[in-house]
Design a protein around this motif. Structure first.
Motif, PDB file in Angstrom:
ATOM      1  N   ARG A 132      86.363  74.474 -66.503  1.00 29.25           N
ATOM      2  CA  ARG A 132      86.443  73.312 -65.703  1.00 29.25           C
ATOM      3  C   ARG A 132      85.125  72.497 -65.782  1.00 29.25           C
ATOM      4  O   ARG A 132      85.205  71.096 -65.537  1.00 29.25           O
ATOM      5  CB  ARG A 132      86.501  73.694 -64.129  1.00 29.25           C
ATOM      6  N   GLN A 135      85.420  70.642 -68.879  1.00 30.03           N
ATOM      7  CA  GLN A 135      86.379  69.437 -68.873  1.00 30.03           C
ATOM      8  C   GLN A 135      85.527  68.231 -67.862  1.00 30.03           C
ATOM      9  O   GLN A 135      85.825  67.085 -68.164  1.00 30.03           O
ATOM     10  CB  GLN A 135      87.536  69.808 -67.945  1.00 30.03           C
ATOM     11  N   ARG A 138      83.401  66.458 -70.259  1.00 25.23           N
ATOM     12  CA  ARG A 138      84.282  65.577 -70.941  1.00 25.23           C
ATOM     13  C   ARG A 138      84.679  64.513 -70.543  1.00 25.23           C
ATOM     14  O   ARG A 138      84.747  63.295 -71.147  1.00 25.23           O
ATOM     15  CB  ARG A 138      85.420  66.685 -71.667  1.00 25.23           C
ATOM     16  N   ILE A 152      91.809  66.717 -73.711  1.00 29.18           N
ATOM     17  CA  ILE A 152      91.803  66.777 -72.021  1.00 29.18           C
ATOM     18  C   ILE A 152      92.820  67.447 -71.624  1.00 29.18           C
ATOM     19  O   ILE A 152      92.702  68.550 -70.839  1.00 29.18           O
ATOM     20  CB  ILE A 152      91.758  65.207 -71.494  1.00 29.18           C
ATOM     21  N   TRP A 155      92.809  71.385 -73.153  1.00 31.98           N
ATOM     22  CA  TRP A 155      91.715  72.410 -72.214  1.00 31.98           C
ATOM     23  C   TRP A 155      92.326  72.631 -70.702  1.00 31.98           C
ATOM     24  O   TRP A 155      91.883  73.673 -70.284  1.00 31.98           O
ATOM     25  CB  TRP A 155      90.241  71.681 -72.412  1.00 31.98           C
ATOM     26  N   ALA A 156      92.760  71.693 -70.290  1.00 31.01           N
ATOM     27  CA  ALA A 156      93.329  71.659 -68.696  1.00 31.01           C
ATOM     28  C   ALA A 156      94.497  72.778 -68.821  1.00 31.01           C
ATOM     29  O   ALA A 156      94.717  73.784 -68.096  1.00 31.01           O
ATOM     30  CB  ALA A 156      93.960  70.465 -68.142  1.00 31.01           C
ATOM     31  N   GLU A 159      92.890  76.237 -68.965  1.00 31.99           N
ATOM     32  CA  GLU A 159      92.345  76.726 -67.736  1.00 31.99           C
ATOM     33  C   GLU A 159      93.654  76.940 -66.780  1.00 31.99           C
ATOM     34  O   GLU A 159      93.354  77.958 -66.017  1.00 31.99           O
ATOM     35  CB  GLU A 159      91.642  75.413 -67.210  1.00 31.99           C
ATOM     36  N   ASP A 197      94.697  65.477 -66.473  1.00 33.45           N
ATOM     37  CA  ASP A 197      93.965  66.994 -66.261  1.00 33.45           C
ATOM     38  C   ASP A 197      94.920  67.821 -65.541  1.00 33.45           C
ATOM     39  O   ASP A 197      94.869  68.938 -65.817  1.00 33.45           O
ATOM     40  CB  ASP A 197      92.614  66.541 -65.921  1.00 33.45           C
TER      41      ASP A 197
END
Length: 223
Positions: A132, A135, A138, A152, A155-156, A159, A197
């Protein structure tokens, strides 16, 4: 190093709590073809039983083995906390003292705190918080330099998978997960990218949630 030399052998040889024994029995029952919640009662989501099934299938049934896994899990959590503070410009000496404090605390608590759901979810939760933070950086950097939507979203998604992993073990982790995401709303004010996200987070959670529900349905545990 001296703390590890003095405490690791004692830690490995400590007895396991009755909760660990219960989850071991549940895991063995499921691995032998039984049905969770039907053949053996459980008050929580099955994530901890899945974890025991995985760990016991790999390292065996000894208490030493599961304590070794617990030590590795905590070491990962401690490393993430040390790296987090390193990003906050903590010196190497400060990181060393932080590590000493963390391991001294963990070695000093009773077996009732080892390989328990509360401590086990710390690693995936800390990893999710770490992602997080990355992110947020980012998304802030995207104001000056282009950042791909795939990055984006991807990676979300990862997570979301980590939060969902922790949720299956103990659902209370949803509270800090929501607080962390709402906190990012206050830092990053880009509605479109935040929706992208959030979509990745939601998809990761729903995917792992769906996988777990499918397992419960196929094994007869869902009813």
């Amino acid at each position: 190093m001296l703390i590890l030399i003095l405490n690791v052998p004692l830690f490995i040889r400590m007895p396991v709590a009755t909760d660990v024994v219960l989850y071991d029995l549940q895991a063995q029952m499921v691995l032998n073809g039984g049905t969770l919640y039907k053949d053996m009662f459980e008050t929580n989501l099955p994530g901890i039983v899945w974890l025991h099934m995985l760990v016991r299938s790999i390292v065996g049934m000894s208490s030493d083995a599961i304590r070794s896994v617990d030590l590795v899990n905590f070491s990962g959590s401690a490393l993430l906390l040390m790296m987090w503070n390193r990003r906050n410009h903590l010196s190497m000496t400060g990181m060393l003292w932080l590590g000493i404090a963390l391991f001294s605390f963990y070695f000093s608590i009773s077996e009732w705190c080892h390989f328990q759901r509360d401590t086990l979810i710390l690693l995936p939760a800390l990893a999710a918080v770490w992602l997080r933070r990355q992110q947020i950086d980012r998304l802030i950097e995207s104001l000056e330099a282009p950042v791909s939507r795939t990055s984006i979203f991807g990676w979300a998604l990862l997570e979301g998978l980590l939060w969902a992993t922790a949720f299956w073990i103990k659902p209370f982790v949803a509270v800090p997960a929501l607080c962390v995401w709402f906190g990012s709303l206050l830092i990053v004010r880009q509605s479109r990218k935040l929706m992208l996200d959030f979509s990745g987070l939601l998809l990761g959670g729903l995917f792992l949630g769906g996988v777990g529900i499918c397992w419960m349905w196929q094994t007869g545990a869902w009813p």
